[in-house]
Every structure is written in C-alpha cells, then in structure tokens.
Design a protein around this motif. Structure first.
Motif, PDB file in Angstrom:
ATOM      1  N   THR A   1       0.850  -1.188   0.000  1.00  0.00           N
ATOM      2  CA  THR A   1       0.000   0.000   0.000  1.00  0.00           C
ATOM      3  C   THR A   1       0.886   1.238   0.000  1.00  0.00           C
ATOM      4  OG1 THR A   1      -1.700  -1.152   1.268  1.00  0.00           O
ATOM      5  CG2 THR A   1      -1.828   1.250   1.177  1.00  0.00           C
ATOM      6  N   GLN A   2       0.651   2.111  -0.946  1.00  0.00           N
ATOM      7  CA  GLN A   2       1.356   3.381  -1.001  1.00  0.00           C
ATOM      8  C   GLN A   2       0.341   4.509  -0.881  1.00  0.00           C
ATOM      9  OE1 GLN A   2       4.943   4.309  -1.535  1.00  0.00           O
ATOM     10  NE2 GLN A   2       3.870   6.037  -0.619  1.00  0.00           N
ATOM     11  N   LYS A   3       0.559   5.392   0.094  1.00  0.00           N
ATOM     12  CA  LYS A   3      -0.302   6.567   0.255  1.00  0.00           C
ATOM     13  C   LYS A   3       0.495   7.811  -0.135  1.00  0.00           C
ATOM     14  CE  LYS A   3      -3.661   4.685   3.399  1.00  0.00           C
ATOM     15  NZ  LYS A   3      -4.661   5.005   4.415  1.00  0.00           N
ATOM     16  N   VAL A   4      -0.127   8.624  -0.998  1.00  0.00           N
ATOM     17  CA  VAL A   4       0.554   9.785  -1.568  1.00  0.00           C
ATOM     18  C   VAL A   4      -0.328  11.014  -1.396  1.00  0.00           C
ATOM     19  CG1 VAL A   4       1.580  10.777  -3.652  1.00  0.00           C
ATOM     20  CG2 VAL A   4       1.640   8.291  -3.283  1.00  0.00           C
ATOM     21  N   PRO A   5       0.185  12.086  -0.762  1.00  0.00           N
ATOM     22  CA  PRO A   5      -0.608  13.323  -0.694  1.00  0.00           C
ATOM     23  C   PRO A   5      -0.643  14.010  -2.056  1.00  0.00           C
ATOM     24  CG  PRO A   5       1.557  13.631   0.299  1.00  0.00           C
ATOM     25  CD  PRO A   5       1.457  12.176  -0.032  1.00  0.00           C
ATOM     26  N   THR A   6      -1.828  14.515  -2.413  1.00  0.00           N
ATOM     27  CA  THR A   6      -2.000  15.256  -3.670  1.00  0.00           C
ATOM     28  C   THR A   6      -2.751  16.539  -3.365  1.00  0.00           C
ATOM     29  OG1 THR A   6      -4.177  14.410  -4.306  1.00  0.00           O
ATOM     30  CG2 THR A   6      -2.269  13.003  -4.802  1.00  0.00           C
ATOM     31  N   PRO A   7      -2.793  17.466  -4.306  1.00  0.00           N
ATOM     32  CA  PRO A   7      -3.574  18.693  -4.079  1.00  0.00           C
ATOM     33  C   PRO A   7      -5.054  18.432  -3.864  1.00  0.00           C
ATOM     34  CG  PRO A   7      -2.049  18.984  -5.921  1.00  0.00           C
ATOM     35  CD  PRO A   7      -2.022  17.533  -5.563  1.00  0.00           C
ATOM     36  N   PHE A   8      -5.538  17.251  -4.277  1.00  0.00           N
ATOM     37  CA  PHE A   8      -6.960  16.957  -4.166  1.00  0.00           C
ATOM     38  C   PHE A   8      -7.287  16.132  -2.920  1.00  0.00           C
ATOM     39  CE2 PHE A   8      -5.574  16.964  -8.611  1.00  0.00           C
ATOM     40  CZ  PHE A   8      -6.276  18.060  -9.074  1.00  0.00           C
ATOM     41  N   GLY A   9      -6.274  15.534  -2.297  1.00  0.00           N
ATOM     42  CA  GLY A   9      -6.476  14.676  -1.140  1.00  0.00           C
ATOM     43  C   GLY A   9      -5.438  13.578  -1.121  1.00  0.00           C
ATOM     44  N   GLU A  10      -5.653  12.571  -0.285  1.00  0.00           N
ATOM     45  CA  GLU A  10      -4.691  11.483  -0.139  1.00  0.00           C
ATOM     46  C   GLU A  10      -5.024  10.357  -1.109  1.00  0.00           C
ATOM     47  OE1 GLU A  10      -2.680   9.610   3.700  1.00  0.00           O
ATOM     48  OE2 GLU A  10      -4.655   8.722   3.339  1.00  0.00           O
ATOM     49  N   LEU A  11      -4.038   9.980  -1.925  1.00  0.00           N
ATOM     50  CA  LEU A  11      -4.196   8.899  -2.885  1.00  0.00           C
ATOM     51  C   LEU A  11      -3.620   7.620  -2.286  1.00  0.00           C
ATOM     52  CD1 LEU A  11      -5.011   8.111  -5.829  1.00  0.00           C
ATOM     53  CD2 LEU A  11      -2.600   8.523  -6.443  1.00  0.00           C
ATOM     54  N   SER A  12      -4.410   6.548  -2.315  1.00  0.00           N
ATOM     55  CA  SER A  12      -3.991   5.253  -1.781  1.00  0.00           C
ATOM     56  C   SER A  12      -3.992   4.221  -2.900  1.00  0.00           C
ATOM     57  CB  SER A  12      -4.938   4.807  -0.657  1.00  0.00           C
ATOM     58  OG  SER A  12      -4.617   3.492  -0.224  1.00  0.00           O
ATOM     59  N   ILE A  13      -2.854   3.530  -3.084  1.00  0.00           N
ATOM     60  CA  ILE A  13      -2.708   2.501  -4.121  1.00  0.00           C
ATOM     61  C   ILE A  13      -2.378   1.190  -3.424  1.00  0.00           C
ATOM     62  CG2 ILE A  13      -1.496   1.817  -6.213  1.00  0.00           C
ATOM     63  CD1 ILE A  13      -0.742   4.768  -6.579  1.00  0.00           C
ATOM     64  N   TYR A  14      -3.228   0.187  -3.634  1.00  0.00           N
ATOM     65  CA  TYR A  14      -3.086  -1.093  -2.936  1.00  0.00           C
ATOM     66  C   TYR A  14      -3.066  -2.235  -3.946  1.00  0.00           C
ATOM     67  CZ  TYR A  14      -4.503  -5.249  -0.270  1.00  0.00           C
ATOM     68  OH  TYR A  14      -4.580  -6.504   0.258  1.00  0.00           O
ATOM     69  N   ALA A  15      -2.178  -3.228  -3.722  1.00  0.00           N
ATOM     70  CA  ALA A  15      -2.130  -4.435  -4.546  1.00  0.00           C
ATOM     71  C   ALA A  15      -1.859  -5.631  -3.647  1.00  0.00           C
ATOM     72  CB  ALA A  15      -1.059  -4.326  -5.623  1.00  0.00           C
ATOM     73  N   ASN A  16      -2.477  -6.773  -3.996  1.00  0.00           N
ATOM     74  CA  ASN A  16      -2.306  -7.986  -3.201  1.00  0.00           C
ATOM     75  C   ASN A  16      -2.244  -9.197  -4.119  1.00  0.00           C
ATOM     76  OD1 ASN A  16      -4.071 -10.462  -2.019  1.00  0.00           O
ATOM     77  ND2 ASN A  16      -2.802  -9.593  -0.402  1.00  0.00           N
ATOM     78  N   TYR A  17      -1.309 -10.099  -3.827  1.00  0.00           N
ATOM     79  CA  TYR A  17      -1.236 -11.380  -4.524  1.00  0.00           C
ATOM     80  C   TYR A  17      -1.274 -12.484  -3.478  1.00  0.00           C
ATOM     81  CZ  TYR A  17       0.304 -15.269  -7.429  1.00  0.00           C
ATOM     82  OH  TYR A  17       0.373 -16.475  -8.081  1.00  0.00           O
ATOM     83  N   ALA A  18      -2.206 -13.421  -3.649  1.00  0.00           N
ATOM     84  CA  ALA A  18      -2.373 -14.516  -2.693  1.00  0.00           C
ATOM     85  C   ALA A  18      -2.300 -15.842  -3.430  1.00  0.00           C
ATOM     86  CB  ALA A  18      -3.704 -14.388  -1.954  1.00  0.00           C
ATOM     87  N   TYR A  19      -1.469 -16.753  -2.925  1.00  0.00           N
ATOM     88  CA  TYR A  19      -1.252 -18.067  -3.541  1.00  0.00           C
ATOM     89  C   TYR A  19      -1.612 -19.148  -2.537  1.00  0.00           C
ATOM     90  CZ  TYR A  19       1.412 -22.185  -5.111  1.00  0.00           C
ATOM     91  OH  TYR A  19       1.775 -23.458  -5.461  1.00  0.00           O
ATOM     92  N   ILE A  20      -2.302 -20.189  -3.021  1.00  0.00           N
ATOM     93  CA  ILE A  20      -2.607 -21.342  -2.182  1.00  0.00           C
ATOM     94  C   ILE A  20      -2.271 -22.601  -2.979  1.00  0.00           C
ATOM     95  CG2 ILE A  20      -5.051 -21.416  -2.870  1.00  0.00           C
ATOM     96  CD1 ILE A  20      -5.598 -22.302   0.088  1.00  0.00           C
ATOM     97  N   GLY A  21      -1.583 -23.520  -2.326  1.00  0.00           N
ATOM     98  CA  GLY A  21      -1.095 -24.712  -3.003  1.00  0.00           C
ATOM     99  C   GLY A  21      -2.179 -25.749  -3.244  1.00  0.00           C
ATOM    100  N   LYS A  22      -1.771 -26.847  -3.829  1.00  0.00           N
ATOM    101  CA  LYS A  22      -2.662 -27.957  -4.153  1.00  0.00           C
ATOM    102  C   LYS A  22      -3.388 -28.442  -2.904  1.00  0.00           C
ATOM    103  CE  LYS A  22      -2.361 -32.786  -5.681  1.00  0.00           C
ATOM    104  NZ  LYS A  22      -1.445 -33.855  -6.158  1.00  0.00           N
ATOM    105  N   GLN A  23      -4.688 -28.737  -3.068  1.00  0.00           N
ATOM    106  CA  GLN A  23      -5.499 -29.236  -1.965  1.00  0.00           C
ATOM    107  C   GLN A  23      -6.246 -30.496  -2.396  1.00  0.00           C
ATOM    108  OE1 GLN A  23      -7.589 -26.021   0.465  1.00  0.00           O
ATOM    109  NE2 GLN A  23      -7.224 -24.940  -1.450  1.00  0.00           N
ATOM    110  N   ASN A  24      -6.454 -31.375  -1.436  1.00  0.00           N
ATOM    111  CA  ASN A  24      -7.176 -32.618  -1.684  1.00  0.00           C
ATOM    112  C   ASN A  24      -8.527 -32.578  -0.987  1.00  0.00           C
ATOM    113  OD1 ASN A  24      -4.932 -34.143  -3.026  1.00  0.00           O
ATOM    114  ND2 ASN A  24      -3.953 -33.745  -1.063  1.00  0.00           N
TER     115      ASN A  24
END
Length: 819
Positions: free
Chosen positions: A675-698
């Motif tokens: 998550t990156q939060k960046v102040p701008t003239p219009f307000g606070e910009l928040s950029i979020y990314a997530n990667y989730a991995y789950i292995g083989k299941q039986n």
C-alpha cells in the motif's frame, strides 16, 4: 502512518481479544492475525470466504452439493468436511463473542467492523465451544457518542451493484447510542447454463444490523443489545463436468451411447459455460416433507440467517463480570445439479435449519500484583433439521437393471446440547516472564431422529429397516449419545527485550462427536469426539523504530480419532447390488507440523509492505485409517482375510487408507501486499495491490482394495486426481482518493486481475458408481468503481481512529497491513 505526529513513520500496535482479554498483539502468546477495518476494505474482503487471502494456514473452500452458502474453513490441516447439523466445524466462527454454529452462516457479509482475528491452533479453554483447528473472531463496531455515518455506492461489471450505509446516533449524550448498518449486493451470474439459458453464480443479498449500547455515566456497567438479519439468494452454483465414466453403470452407458457426454467436459475454452439440468419432475406426493412444489425446477439457493445478543459487562468490586446471551437462526435450502451434463444423472435439493440459544458468563480479575484470571461457564442448545431429496438418472421410481437408483430422501431432526466450565490464569514470575495455565471441561449431548426414506420396498425405510430393527413406521429411529472431555493449555512467555517477545505453549482440545443423517446411517455408530494436542513456539519482533515487524510460529500437532468421510455399501431389499455412500467416521490418527511467518515493513513514509507464508506437512499414522469395503472380487483373488458380504458373490474386506494425503491442507501458501499513500492537491491517494497463492489441496480421496475390478480402480484413480485441485494465485488491487472537504472517497478496484481460471472445490464421489465428477469454479475477473461519503467528526473519516479499552490500552484501526 506515523507513530506520533513528529516522529518517524512506523507500524501502529493493535489490541486483540484472542484470549478474552485486551492485549497488545505483539505480546500475546498465540498465533493470531488481526485485520483492521481499513485492511478489510483495502483487501476487498466482503465475506468470510475472502479472508483466505489475508492469513497463513487458512484455507476456505466454497461450493458443495448442499448449497452455495456453505464455507468450509480449515486451519493448520483441520478441515470441515460435512455441513450437517449433527456435527460441528473444526474452526469456529464468533461474532461479538457469539458462536455461529453452522457453516451455512459463514457467508454473511462483513461490514462496519472493528477487526477480525484469525486464531490458529486448538481453542479449547476460553471460547464458547471447543475447536481443534482454530477460530475466527469477528468484532463489529460499537455505537459511539458522536452523530456520524457513511454512505457508499459501488458498481462494476456483471452488473455489479452495492449500496451500504452506516448511521450512528447518540440518544442520551455519551450514555445511550444506537448504530445501524445496511448492505445490499447484487450482480449477474459469472457463468451461464447453455442448456436452460439461465445464469449461475449470481448473488442478491441484503444485510442489516442494529446495535444499542447503554453505558450510564459514573457506572462501571454497560449493556449492548444487537440484532442482525441476512438473506442471500442465487440461481444456482456453477458445477462443471470434470470427468465421465460411461462404464460405471448400464444407465450412464446407455445415456452416453445415445448422446456422447465427452463434448460437455469442462475446458479452458468454455470455462464459464455449464450444461446441467436439475429436477424435471417431483418425487411422489407425500414424500417431500413440503419443500418441493409441482413442475420442473431450475437450480437455486437461498440462505436466511438472523439473530440477536445481549452483552452486559461491569465490575463487582475487583471482579469484572461479562454475560453474553444470544440466539442464532439459519435456514439454507437449495436445488443443485451435480453431474454437469444435460442428461439428468444426479440432482439434489437440500435443506439445513438451525435454532440455537446460548449463554456465557465470565468472571475475571486480579489476585495480588502478579496473578490474573478468567473463569466462567457456557451453555448452548440447538435444534435443527436437515433433509435432501436426490434424483438419479432423471427418475424418482426404480427401474431395471439398477433398482437401487432412483429417489432417495435423507431427513432427520437434531438436538445438540453443550455445557462447559473453563478457567485460565496468568502468573507473572518476573516483570518479563509470565506463566499461563488453563483447563476446561465439556459435556455434550447429541440427539437425532432419523426419518430417511427410499422409493424401494414400497416407499419405506428399506435399508434402515434391515440394518436396525429399532426403526418403526414411518421410518422413525431416535438415537442419542453423551460425551464429556477436557481441554487444557499451558505455556510460558517472555519479553526478552522491548522489541522481542517469545513464547512456548501446548494445548489440547476436542471437537464434538455426533451422528450421520444419510440413508443407511442406522447401521453406522455415532462418531466420537475428534481430539488434538499440539506444541507451538512463537516469536514476535519489531525493530527500526517499529518500521519492521516479524512474527513467526512453528507447531506440531497430534490428532486422534479424526473425523473423516469413509465409504460403505448399503444394499436395500430388492436391489441387485449395493449402493456406495459416505459417512463421517473416526478415521484414525494424524500428525501435522509446519511453520508460519508474517512480516510488515514501512520502508519509506506512506508505504507499507506486508507478507505471510505458511509451510505445512502431515500424514495419517500408518495403520490407523481403516475402513470396510464390500465388493465382488476379481476372479482368482485371495480373499481369505475377508468375510462374506450381504450381496450375492460379494465379500467385505478391511482396507488401509493411511497413505492418503490429508484433506484441505495446502502444503504451501503465501500472500504479499503493498500500500502506497501519496498526498495530492486533491487529497490522499492510496494505491493497494495484493497477490495470494494457495497450493494444491485434496478433497475426499479414496483407496480402492486391489482385489476390486480394474474398471472400478481406474475410476477411483481418476476421482482422486480430480479431487486434488491444483494450486492457484489471485491478484487484486484498489486505488482510492480521499478528499477532505467534502469527506468523500472515490475508488476503483479489481479482483482476480488477469482472469485466472481456477477451481475452489471438487466433488468426484459419484464417479465410480454414477459415472460423473464435477468441479466448482472460482470467480472470474471483476472490477468496479465506488464512492463513499462520510459525515460527522473528522476522526470518523481517518483510518487511524483511536479507541480506548477498559484497561487503558489503545486500539488503533490501523490503515493497512497484517499485524
């Protein structure tokens, strides 16, 4: 977020109640992941199933023959394999301290929360019910003394629409306040049934909650009354045909000869196309117990859940008293097609209903300067029923050459009573070293009345009558059993330095025993409680002015009398052969071990990186998972170790299944977010990314006796391959702009960015007998945009709003990260 207004940027601490007392998570001697309301929003966790992306060792499967509303939660290789009312999950879900008894309620919406805690390992001494795998502790936001609220609207592809609102109203100053929540979600189907020209995997849900809190001025007492209601509807699950075995029976062989089924196999090229047909007609009049209507039917699912609770807490002298009185209701019903073909091979309409009343009373306090304690009692009584009407090969009437195919009705009533007494104490040897010890004793009573029917033998109980003479017309058999068992925990923890905390503990817990409700279950004994004990070592470390946090845990668990699905062959009167079915049974012992790692880092101002990793392994203890299989052996097979079966030419033999992989236990799982939060003239910009991995299941593996027919063993091999779903990873993201005046947030989000085609669960049980196996398909790429308007004190809009707890600790609704 800054640790103070002028100091360096750091990660805020968070207070959890993982041990039923308020503690800083970094000095809590349990493996727990805590998610703030802001983290839940960023990760787009709308219901319990979405939590899988946020915590290690947590697997949540969706899709089931019983209905789309069920969630199957597994932590550290302790799975939930059966949604029935007569057995309990391995992982408990609590909302504001109230135990949610049925997995059908697990898909409820998550909105306006203080936090969610994912507790890993046995939970036996403090929480309302014993659980062997862990617990999800969901804490909703309480009313406050401010007039405040928010309104959010979202829209996206698949005609996605979401409207939710929160309103907090002070009624009498800071003494009496009310909080109201409403959430509406609707979207079109993610898949389409080309045979019936209908959509699948759509959703329409309404959720409402109201809380009233009274805290008189000058008093140490408060009372919180809460009620909620949730209804979720759809037009059917998406079941894709994963495999077909035309040689399983004469019936499917004839179907395949007339219309080849191979073209309907699920493929990447037609990933979101379905072909299945549910009931075309209804069972004979009088056999449906009122939940089927006349005429042909399309698939559907409907879940209604609601409840209320009253929590009173205060102080009597030096003792803190807390009372939680609650009622929970759920009713899940659905008609789902289970073969994935346009031929009517298998369909079922299932219903699960539950009414639960519970009462918990806690007493806590301190004795002297070094010893603190909590003790209390728990009582719950649950009444319910479950039923399923199955239709095989398009008919509810017996037909040669396989009269054991046709209409079957599983129906029964259930009453579960649980009583527990618990106590836990903490003794501080020094200012840095603390001892923990706790014990609990539980008394369970389980009662069922089996009312199963089949269309064979003049619509009587057929196999039940033969297997148990206690059945009387009209197919009614009451059964009951009682269990009592202990749970305990012991540990020591140490604050080695101001930034390094370590602990070692051992725990034991049990999951209640119960009964099977399926046709033929009169011949099966009740299954006993499942037991687990473990050893866990953990460290929690913060450094670089709290800009880097590393939490790690390693564990080894010993599981005994594990409750697993095992097969049996039931031969009703007049049938030409036995019909294979599955029952939940005690299936030997298992060992599971692994390690978990969680890291949060603030490399520069406004950026937070978070990651988690779980590595698990385990197996059954050799020779402990054994079942009886009935079959006609191949010519010349040595069956000297077997006994004669009930069908002509058959034998019954013991088969060791201990070499099978443990169910719903991915060996590798990880997630990373930024998550990156960046102040701008219009307000606070928040950029979020997530990667989730789950292995083989039986899911639901089998071992076939080598003396069975080669065709059957080949079908079992295919079923095992299909029941092992491959690993997958999902990418999600969110960009938001927070404008200060007016208090408005604009956002855009995406889930499953890249459009990964994946499977969430598999069901191949019917492949050796009926001839088909299906996959349950995960959601496609979805996106949306939204706007959130807030009003009231500025602190409501801030993501770092401070809450004060009774003992003076500060709970911060942290803006992001896994803590």
């Amino acid at each position: 977020m800054a640790a103070d207004q002028t100091g360096p940027v750091g990660i805020e601490d968070i207070v959890v109640t993982a041990r039923r007392t308020e503690e800083n998570i970094q000095t809590t001697p349990v493996a727990v992941t805590a998610l703030s309301t802001e983290m839940i929003k960023q990760a787009q966790v709308g219901d319990v199933a979405g939590l899988q992306r946020t915590a290690p060792s947590l697997s949540i499967a969706t899709g089931a023959p019983g209905g789309s509303g069920f969630v199957y939660i597994s932590i550290r290789g302790m799975p939930a394999l059966n949604p029935g009312v007569a057995n309990d999950p391995s992982v408990a879900t609590y909302v504001d301290g109230v135990y949610i008894p049925r997995p059908s309620q697990g898909s409820a919406d998550l909105i306006d929360l203080q936090r969610v805690e994912v507790l890993r390992g046995p939970q036996g001494t403090l929480f309302g019910r014993n659980t062997t795998g862990g617990a999800l502790n969901i804490v909703t936001a309480n009313p406050t003394g401010d007039f405040e609220g928010q309104f959010r609207i979202q829209g996206g592809n698949y005609d996605y629409r979401n409207v939710d609102a929160v309103l907090n109203v002070p009624l009498i100053g800071d003494e009496l306040a009310a909080r109201f929540v409403y959430d509406f979600v609707d979207h079109d189907g993610y898949a389409r049934n080309l045979t019936s020209n209908s959509e699948l995997k759509d959703r329409n849900s309404h959720y409402a909650r109201a809380k009233l809190r009274w805290a008189p001025a000058g008093s140490n007492w408060s009372a919180t009354l809460s009620g909620d209601y949730n209804i979720i509807k759809d037009h059917g699950q998406f079941a894709g045909l994963a495999a077909v075995n035309p040689g399983a029976s004469a019936a499917i062989g004839a179907i395949n000869a007339a219309t080849p089924l191979a073209p309907y196999l699920h493929s990447k090229a037609h990933w979101y196309d379905a072909y299945g047909i549910p009931f075309s007609t209804n069972p004979p009049v009088g056999s449906n117990y009122g939940f089927l209507t006349a005429g042909g039917r399309n698939a559907y699912n409907r879940l209604e859940a609601y409840g209320g609770n009253l929590t009173i807490d205060g102080e009597i002298g030096s003792v803190t008293v807390k009372s939680i009185s609650a009622y929970r209701y759920s009713n899940a019903i659905g008609l789902n097609e289970l073969d994935g073909t346009p031929a009517q091979i298998l369909a079922a309409e299932s219903a699960y209903k539950s009414d639960q009343y519970s009462q918990e009373l806690q007493f806590s306090g301190e004795l002297g300067d070094r010893f603190s304690y909590i003790l209390g009692g728990y009582y719950s009584t649950e009444s319910g029923r479950e039923s399923s009407v199955s239709q095989t090969f398009g008919s509810f009437a017996p037909a040669a050459p396989a009269p054991n195919f046709g209409f079957g009705l599983n129906y029964g009533t259930v009453k579960n009573v649980s009583v527990g007494l618990f106590s836990q104490g903490y003794y501080r040897l020094t200012d840095k070293i603390r001892l923990t010890g706790g014990v609990r004793w539980t008394w369970d009573k389980r009662e069922v009345v089996l009312l199963n029917r089949t269309n064979l033998a003049a619509n009587t109980c057929a196999a039940e009558l033969v297997s148990n003479p206690g059945f009387v017309a009209p197919c009614s058999l009451p059964r009951s059993v009682r269990y009592n068992y202990p749970a305990w925990t012991a540990g020591v923890d140490m604050e080695i330095t101001d930034s390094l905390f370590a602990y070692v503990k051992t725990s034991a817990a049990s999951k209640a025993g119960g009964f099977n409700m399926r046709n033929g279950s009169a011949a099966t004994p009740p299954f006993k409680p499942e037991k687990v004990r473990d050893v866990e070592l953990g460290v929690k470390f913060s450094t670089l002015d709290n800009r880097l946090r590393i939490n790690a845990a390693a564990f080894h668990s010993w599981q005994s009398d594990v409750q697993r699905n095992a097969s049996d062959c039931i031969t009703p009167p007049g049938a030409l052969a036995c019909a294979t079915t599955q029952f939940l049974r005690n299936s030997g012992d298992a060992r599971v071990y692994g390690g978990e790692l969680e890291i949060s880092a603030v490399p520069w101002e406004g950026m937070l990186l978070s990651g988690n990793l779980a590595l698990l392994d385990g197996k059954y203890v050799s020779g402990t998972f054994v079942e009886q299989q009935q079959f006609v052996p191949v010519a010349g097979a040595n069956v000297s170790d077997c006994v004669a079966g009930t069908a002509a030419g058959s034998v019954r033999c013991s088969v060791d299944r201990s070499d099978e992989a443990l169910p719903q236990m991915p060996k590798k799982q990880f997630g990373i977010s930024a998550t990156q939060k960046v102040p701008t003239p219009f307000g606070e910009l928040s950029i979020y990314a997530n990667y989730a991995y789950i292995g083989k299941q039986n899911f639901g593996l089998f071992t076939a006796d080598p003396r069975r027919a080669q065709a059957y063993r080949d079908a079992i091999a295919i079923a095992n391959r299909i029941n092992s779903i491959p690993e997958y990873g999902l990418l999600s993201g969110r960009i938001a702009l927070q404008i200060e005046d007016p208090n408005l947030e604009l956002s855009i989000f995406g889930r499953n960015i890249g459009g990964k085609k994946y499977v969430t669960r598999a069901f191949a049980d019917q492949l050796p007998t009926l001839g088909t196996a299906i996959d349950y398909i995960g959601d496609p790429f979805t996106w949306g945009i939204g706007a959130t308007f807030r009003f009231g004190p500025k602190s409501y809009a801030r993501s770092d709003r401070l809450w004060r707890s009774r003992n003076g600790l500060a709970f911060v609704q942290a803006p992001f990260g896994i803590y």
